[in-house]
Write a protein that holds these residues in place. Structure first.
Motif, PDB file in Angstrom:
ATOM      1  N   LYS A 220       0.812  -1.222   0.000  1.00  0.00           N
ATOM      2  CA  LYS A 220       0.000   0.000   0.000  1.00  0.00           C
ATOM      3  C   LYS A 220       0.847   1.274   0.000  1.00  0.00           C
ATOM      4  O   LYS A 220       0.303   2.372   0.072  1.00  0.00           O
ATOM      5  N   GLU A 221       2.146   1.103  -0.089  1.00  0.00           N
ATOM      6  CA  GLU A 221       3.037   2.262   0.004  1.00  0.00           C
ATOM      7  C   GLU A 221       2.703   3.328  -1.038  1.00  0.00           C
ATOM      8  O   GLU A 221       2.815   4.527  -0.763  1.00  0.00           O
ATOM      9  N   HIS A 222       2.286   2.886  -2.225  1.00  0.00           N
ATOM     10  CA  HIS A 222       2.024   3.826  -3.307  1.00  0.00           C
ATOM     11  C   HIS A 222       0.825   4.736  -3.021  1.00  0.00           C
ATOM     12  O   HIS A 222       0.678   5.795  -3.638  1.00  0.00           O
ATOM     13  N   GLN A 223      -0.033   4.330  -2.087  1.00  0.00           N
ATOM     14  CA  GLN A 223      -1.220   5.131  -1.786  1.00  0.00           C
ATOM     15  C   GLN A 223      -0.913   6.323  -0.882  1.00  0.00           C
ATOM     16  O   GLN A 223      -1.710   7.262  -0.791  1.00  0.00           O
ATOM     17  N   SER A 226      -1.021   9.984  -2.292  1.00  0.00           N
ATOM     18  CA  SER A 226      -2.301  10.549  -2.733  1.00  0.00           C
ATOM     19  C   SER A 226      -3.161  11.065  -1.585  1.00  0.00           C
ATOM     20  O   SER A 226      -4.214  11.661  -1.818  1.00  0.00           O
TER      21      SER A 226
END
Length: 243
Positions: A220-223, A226
Motif C-alpha cells: 500500500k506504500e504507493h497510496q 495521494s
C-alpha cells in the motif's frame, strides 16, 4: 444555544467519479433541517457534459442518457447550488457534509470550470463546515469497522432511506452530526468558528495517520502520496480545474 440545536444545512453530491480535479456533479442536494423548523430540501440534476461511467451510475442511479435528457446545464446548477450554500452560510448555518473535503473541493473545481463564483469567494458568507466523518474519528478514534455514511448511520442509529441519493445522504449527515454532538458535550459546546478550526487540525491529523499507515504497509506504500491533509477545501492545483 449549542450549534447542533439550531438550523443545519446538509450538503451532498453524487458525481461521475471520485477525482475532485476531473469528475463532475450529477446530482446535488442542499437541505435545511433542525432548529425547530420543518425540513426544507432542494435537489438538482445536472447534465455533467461528460459520460457517466457505469460504475458511478450503479451507485446513484443516473445514467448518461437520463442526465442528458432530464438534467439542466451544469453551469446553471452549480451557480444555484453555490447561491444556496452561501445563503445558508450568511444565515449562520453550518454546512454539514460527510467527507466535506471531497464535496466542497469538487464543487470548487466545477465553479472554476464553468466560470461561477466559488463559495469561498463570498466575503459576506464565510462557510463554517461540520463533517460527521471527522467528528466521528475524533470522538471514537479506535472503533473498528468502516467509516462510510452508511456505517455511521448504523452506529449512531440514524435512519438512512435511499443511500447514495444526494437528498437522503445530506439529511443523514445532519442527523449523524446532531447525534455525535448530543453524545459529546465537548463537541456540542464549541462555538461554530472554533469547531471549524478544530476540525481543520483533526482532519490533518487523521489524514497524516492514514498516510503513515499506507507508507508502512507492504503493498500500500504507493497510496501514501495521494492522501491529502487539507480540510474542508483542497487548494486548487495548477491547471487542475481546467480538465
Amino acid at each position: 444555544m449549542n450549534w447542533h440545536l439550531g438550523r443545519l444545512c446538509g450538503f451532498d453530491l453524487e458525481t461521475t467519479g471520485i477525482d475532485v480535479e476531473s469528475d463532475r456533479i450529477v446530482t446535488a442536494c442542499v437541505v435545511g433541517c433542525g432548529g425547530g423548523q420543518p425540513t426544507d430540501s432542494r435537489t438538482w440534476l445536472a447534465d455533467p457534459g461528460i459520460e457517466i461511467p457505469d460504475g458511478a451510475a450503479k451507485v446513484h442511479g443516473i445514467t448518461t442518457e437520463k442526465a442528458r435528457a432530464e438534467g439542466r446545464p451544469a453551469a446553471d446548477v452549480i451557480a444555484e447550488l453555490v447561491t444556496a450554500l452561501a445563503s445558508a452560510a450568511r444565515d449562520g448555518e453550518p454546512i454539514v457534509a460527510m467527507n466535506a473535503a471531497y464535496d466542497l473541493t469538487l464543487l470548487d473545481r466545477e465553479c472554476a470550470r464553468h466560470g461561477v463564483k466559488s463559495l469561498w469567494d463570498y466575503t459576506d458568507a464565510i462557510p463554517l463546515v461540520v463533517d460527521p466523518r471527522v467528528l466521528d474519528k475524533r470522538v471514537d478514534r479506535f472503533r473498528r469497522g468502516g467509516r462510510t455514511l452508511t456505517d455511521l448511520t448504523k452506529h449512531y442509529r440514524v435512519p438512512l432511506d435511499g443511500a447514495h441519493t444526494a437528498d437522503a445522504d445530506a439529511i443523514a449527515a445532519c442527523r449523524v452530526a446532531w447525534r455525535i454532538a448530543t453524545q459529546n458535550g465537548q463537541i456540542a459546546d464549541l462555538a461554530l468558528p472554533d469547531l471549524h478550526e478544530q476540525q481543520v487540525e483533526w482532519a490533518r491529523e487523521q489524514a497524516g495517520s492514514l498516510r503513515d499507515y499506507f507508507a508502512k504497509t507492504p503493498g500500500k506504500e504507493h497510496q501514501a502520496a495521494s492522501v491529502r491533509t487539507e480540510w474542508p477545501l483542497i487548494p486548487r492545483q495548477q491547471n487542475g480545474a481546467d480538465q
